[in-house]
Design an enzyme around this catalytic site. Structure first.
Site, short mmCIF file in Angstrom:
data_model
loop_
_atom_site.label_atom_id
_atom_site.label_comp_id
_atom_site.label_asym_id
_atom_site.label_seq_id
_atom_site.Cartn_x
_atom_site.Cartn_y
_atom_site.Cartn_z
N ASP A 1 30.38 50.81 38.65
CA ASP A 1 30.29 49.44 38.12
C ASP A 1 31.64 48.86 37.72
O ASP A 1 31.75 47.65 37.50
CB ASP A 1 29.34 49.40 36.92
CG ASP A 1 27.88 49.38 37.34
OD1 ASP A 1 27.61 49.14 38.53
OD2 ASP A 1 27.01 49.62 36.48
N LYS B 1 23.57 46.57 45.04
CA LYS B 1 23.57 45.95 43.71
C LYS B 1 23.11 44.49 43.83
O LYS B 1 22.46 44.12 44.80
CB LYS B 1 24.97 46.05 43.10
CG LYS B 1 25.45 47.48 42.87
CD LYS B 1 24.74 48.14 41.72
CE LYS B 1 25.32 49.51 41.40
NZ LYS B 1 24.69 50.13 40.22
N GLY C 1 17.67 45.00 37.67
CA GLY C 1 17.45 46.18 38.49
C GLY C 1 17.03 47.41 37.71
O GLY C 1 16.13 48.15 38.12
#
Length: 409
Positions: free
Chosen positions: A292, A319, A69
């Protein structure tokens, strides 16, 4: 590869060297592509950093970054500025479901030539690189910090630099500050005041600039969890870390004091020690600057049979998977009760933990690693465990080094 983790006890004293931060690595790799006088030591060996390097070195007209990503966001900005280059930027099926419209529209405000080859707002992207003339962009302040950092990284190469206005309450500030700090170290003049960030144009000099990437704090989170779930007196020393870290996830050192884990900073190392049991029955955290580590913290609290309330998690839905839904699903298989919204998670105190449960990983490296510390409480199975290579290829072998018993099945 599936893995069975047998109920284990950690060695009382262990040492582990962790690869460089993929967040820092990918930022520096992009700056190195823009300014060739940069050298980088301790680059992450994660899939994300490897894919970033491969894409930058490739002469192919199609750049496939698979599931990376950060690389998708950063390379979108990079190739938009590469005058005369024409490429298609694509990724995995999940990557093609992850939105990028906000970044594309911001680049188009600067004059970029980017079109969608399939669904509007999502990769793949067709990019015709050109000299961008614009120097002002406004973005919603609560978007992914990777969009913001992508713009900031190319800003010094723009004719008149960049003025970026963030509309609303800013999230993930540490990642923005990381990007600005690396630009400052390179010699770029920046200013971050209120909701406005300015980056001046920077002409590279012939003087070489060497960077050393700090080890990844997100990767350290799983060892914090292991220590929290271990016996009092257990210690793991990790390298290479520093107290004045650029990484937002370094807040782990403070957060895990709630779980009885003390962090001692040495020269380029941290020592994590279980000094006491947790004293709070409910852990309350705002993780808008470090989303995260939410999965790790939720599993730690569950393993210690504590309640946990986390807010600021709105970015987790976009995500590798919808991490809030995935967390709820897998924790409830283990016997937890979990309530979620689009941005919050509440874990109720559990009376027990179900054994020999198989955890699905949803092609998400953090799902595999976050649940692994429960091996100190019960035997557990991790499905498609090699997904950890996205950020931490040595994870399973490192766990074995510190006393976790596992077998491939």
């Amino acid at each position: 590869m599936n893995i069975k983790l047998q109920k284990s006890t950690l060695h009382k004293q262990s040492n582990i060297a962790i690869t460089g931060s993929k967040s820092e690595s990918n930022r520096l790799l992009l700056l190195q592509a823009l300014y060739s006088n940069i050298s980088i030591a301790n680059i992450s060996n994660s899939d994300d950093a490897t894919l970033m390097q491969k894409a930058l070195k490739s002469t192919d007209s199609v750049k496939d970054i698979h599931h990376a990503g950060t690389a998708m966001r950063f390379l979108t900005a990079y190739y938009a500025t590469q005058n005369g280059q024409e490429i298609t930027l694509t990724g995995s099926s999940r990557m093609q479901e992850r939105p990028i419209k906000i970044l594309v529209e911001a680049l188009q405000q600067l004059g970029a030539d980017i079109t969608y080859t399939n669904n509007e707002g999502y990769p793949p992207l067709h990019i015709k690189g050109k000299k961008l003339q614009g120097n002002q962009v406004t973005l919603a302040a609560n978007v992914s910090s990777q969009y913001i950092s992508a713009l900031l990284l190319i800003a010094p190469t723009l004719e008149n630099g960049l003025t970026l206005t963030l509309d609303g309450k800013i999230t993930s500030v540490p990642y923005i500050k990381m990007t600005l700090s690396l630009l400052n170290d390179l010699g770029v003049a920046t200013n971050f005041e209120g909701n406005t960030i300015t980056v001046a144009r920077f002409e590279t000099t012939e003087k070489a600039k060497a960077f050393t990437v700090e080890s990844d704090w997100s990767s350290a989170s799983y060892f914090y969890s292991l220590i929290a779930l271990s016996e009092i007196g257990t210690t793991i020393e990790l390298s290479s870390y520093k107290q004045n870290s650029l990484q937002g996830d370094s807040c782990l050192a403070e957060i895990y004091t709630e779980f009885g884990v003390e962090t001692t900073f040495g020269e380029n190392t941290i020592a994590l020690t279980k000094t006491r049991e947790a004293t709070q029955e409910t852990i309350k955290l705002d993780l808008k600057n470090a989303p995260d580590i939410a999965q790790t913290i939720a599993v730690t609290a569950f393993g210690l049979q504590l309640s946990c309330e986390m807010i600021g998690l709105h970015t987790l839905k976009i995500k590798e998977t919808d991490r809030l839904v995935a967390l709820k699903t897998e924790l409830e298989k283990l016997g937890a009760a979990v309530d979620i919204t689009d941005a919050t998670l509440y874990l109720h105190k559990a009376a027990s933990i179900n054994e020999n449960i198989t955890i699905e990983t949803y092609k998400d490296h953090r799902m595999a690693m976050a649940f692994a510390p429960l091996a100190l409480c019960v035997s557990i199975h991790i499905e498609k465990a090699n997904v950890v290579s996205k950020s931490f290829p040595d994870f399973w072998s490192d766990l074995q080094k510190i006393g976790v018993k596992l077998i491939e099945i």
